[in-house]
Design an enzyme around this catalytic site. Structure first.
Site, PDB file in Angstrom:
ATOM      1  N   LYS A 151      14.061  74.806   5.170  1.00  0.00           N
ATOM      2  CA  LYS A 151      13.406  73.653   5.806  1.00  0.00           C
ATOM      3  C   LYS A 151      13.395  72.522   4.776  1.00  0.00           C
ATOM      4  O   LYS A 151      12.406  72.302   4.081  1.00  0.00           O
ATOM      5  CB  LYS A 151      11.986  74.068   6.213  1.00  0.00           C
ATOM      6  CG  LYS A 151      11.655  73.748   7.663  1.00  0.00           C
ATOM      7  CD  LYS A 151      10.353  74.345   8.079  1.00  0.00           C
ATOM      8  CE  LYS A 151       9.534  73.403   8.939  1.00  0.00           C
ATOM      9  NZ  LYS A 151      10.175  72.906  10.133  1.00  0.00           N
TER      10      LYS A 151
HETATM   11  N1  PY5 Z   1      13.927  74.610  14.498  1.00  0.00           N
HETATM   12  C1  PY5 Z   1      13.659  73.480  13.807  1.00  0.00           C
HETATM   13  C2  PY5 Z   1      14.789  72.564  13.495  1.00  0.00           C
HETATM   14  C3  PY5 Z   1      12.354  73.196  13.410  1.00  0.00           C
HETATM   15  O1  PY5 Z   1      12.099  72.087  12.739  1.00  0.00           O
HETATM   16  C4  PY5 Z   1      11.308  74.079  13.755  1.00  0.00           C
HETATM   17  C5  PY5 Z   1       9.899  73.782  13.359  1.00  0.00           C
HETATM   18  C6  PY5 Z   1      11.631  75.240  14.476  1.00  0.00           C
HETATM   19  C7  PY5 Z   1      12.949  75.475  14.819  1.00  0.00           C
HETATM   20  C8  PY5 Z   1      10.590  76.262  14.826  1.00  0.00           C
HETATM   21  O2  PY5 Z   1      10.169  76.943  13.679  1.00  0.00           O
HETATM   22  P1  PY5 Z   1       8.706  77.583  13.553  1.00  0.00           P
HETATM   23  O3  PY5 Z   1       8.503  78.374  14.781  1.00  0.00           O
HETATM   24  O4  PY5 Z   1       8.788  78.422  12.345  1.00  0.00           O
HETATM   25  O5  PY5 Z   1       7.746  76.465  13.455  1.00  0.00           O
HETATM   26  N2  PY5 Z   1       9.589  72.423  13.331  1.00  0.00           N
HETATM   27  C9  PY5 Z   1       8.393  71.916  12.720  1.00  0.00           C
HETATM   28  C10 PY5 Z   1       7.136  72.472  13.386  1.00  0.00           C
HETATM   29  O6  PY5 Z   1       6.104  72.458  12.740  1.00  0.00           O
HETATM   30  C11 PY5 Z   1       8.405  70.416  12.707  1.00  0.00           C
HETATM   31  C12 PY5 Z   1       8.396  69.744  14.025  1.00  0.00           C
HETATM   32  C13 PY5 Z   1       8.294  68.258  13.950  1.00  0.00           C
HETATM   33  O7  PY5 Z   1       7.167  72.908  14.538  1.00  0.00           O
END
Ligand code: PY5
Length: 299
Positions: A151
């Site tokens: 990330k």
């Molecule tokens: N894919 C991407 C590109 C992401 O940024 C995120 C999370 C996910 C998948 C889902 O991962 P997880 O379930 O571990 O959160 N994005 C962040 C979030 O906090 C940033 C969003 C603006 O959900």
């Protein structure tokens, strides 16, 4: 947000600032996390903090940075930060580790880094009644170009331009295909489709972030007797799916009711999505004993 945690200390948020020459601001040399804490009226609990901080460490390692604080120290720091802010509502937690040196060089070895944790009150990120998504022409970056399992701040320009494309075209969210044209994920969410009562989702070896919510959903689906198949999904399968939904920390479980102007099913959140979301929301609020171990209590 009254306080932030920076390099081991809780300080007033207004004082948690960086100079404009900060390396990470110019080159995207940061790794971050997104974590939620849920207030259930009595308790504030952080959801899957350990898994998020383990990924935080992995992200740093992948781009050659090292976080000085252990997973346990970061969890404790988060608990102390939430206590200091006296939150009694749902919260979004944003840990970030970045190259804070003020320099033009691209050689990050031995440059100064900063670790910080921020926390803000947070409600819904996407419309819970369902979003309209566009398959955008920008492709999800591939591991041969960028470490997509990390990330990393800089990689999010890929998400930002994809979401911009969707938004200016009148949609709510973007769906990115991978470099081979298979469905990868949303701009900040993983994606699932429902077909004949089963869940299908792109595999880890696709160009996706290994989402913690994706993992949660796979486990919760098993409890509900719903089969999950990890496989590559072609774009047109989205149009004929019975249901489509996004999952992520910010997005939680959000129904996708329309893709590229085509209604999914009858254009309303479907029964499988709704069942999973109801169960997920009970788990994160601490109502399911089996998953209390995923929660870190704040108070
Ligand atoms: N894919 C991407 C590109 C992401 O940024 C995120 C999370 C996910 C998948 C889902 O991962 P997880 O379930 O571990 O959160 N994005 C962040 C979030 O906090 C940033 C969003 C603006 O959900």
């Amino acid at each position: 947000m009254k306080y932030a945690w920076v390099n081991g200390k809780i300080i007033p948020y207004q004082e948690a600032v960086v100079p404009i020459l900060t390396h990470a601001l110019h080159y995207g040399t940061s790794v971050f996390e997104g974590i939620r804490a849920y207030w259930n009226g009595k308790e504030l609990n952080i959801f899957r903090a350990r898994e998020h901080y383990e990924r935080f460490h992995r992200s740093a390692r992948i781009i050659g940075l090292k976080i000085k604080y252990s997973v346990d120290e970061l969890i404790n720091a988060t608990v102390e930060l939430l206590k200091a802010n006296e939150f009694r509502e749902d919260v979004y937690i944003r840990p970030i580790h970045f190259v804070s040196a003020q320099t033009i060089t691209l050689d990050i070895r031995d440059l100064e880094t900063t670790t910080a944790i921020l926390a803000i009150p947070f409600g819904k990120y996407l419309q819970p009644s369902g979003v309209r998504a566009k398959v955008v022409s920008w492709r999800r970056v591939h591991s041969t170009m960028m470490p997509v399992k990390a990330k990393v701040g800089g990689i999010y320009v890929n998400s930002v331009i994809a979401l911009l494309d969707a938004k200016v075209s009148g949609f709510d969210e973007a769906i990115l295909l991978d470099h081979e044209g298979f469905v990868a994920e949303g701009s900040g969410e993983n994606i699932f489709i429902v077909k004949n009562g089963e869940l299908h989702t792109p595999p880890i070896y696709s160009s996706i972030l290994e989402g913690i919510t994706r993992d949660t959903v796979i486990k919760l689906a098993a409890d509900l007797g719903i089969k999950v198949i990890e496989r590559r999904i072609a774009r047109e399968e989205l149009y004929t799916a019975d249901e489509v939904f996004f999952v992520g920390t910010a997005a939680e479980i959000t129904p996708v009711i329309n893709v590229d102007g085509r209604d999914i099913g009858d254009g309303r959140p479907g029964p499988v999505t709704t069942r999973l979301r109801d169960y997920f929301m009970r788990v994160v609020r601490g109502e399911v004993d089996k998953y209390r171990h995923w929660l870190t209590p704040v108070y």
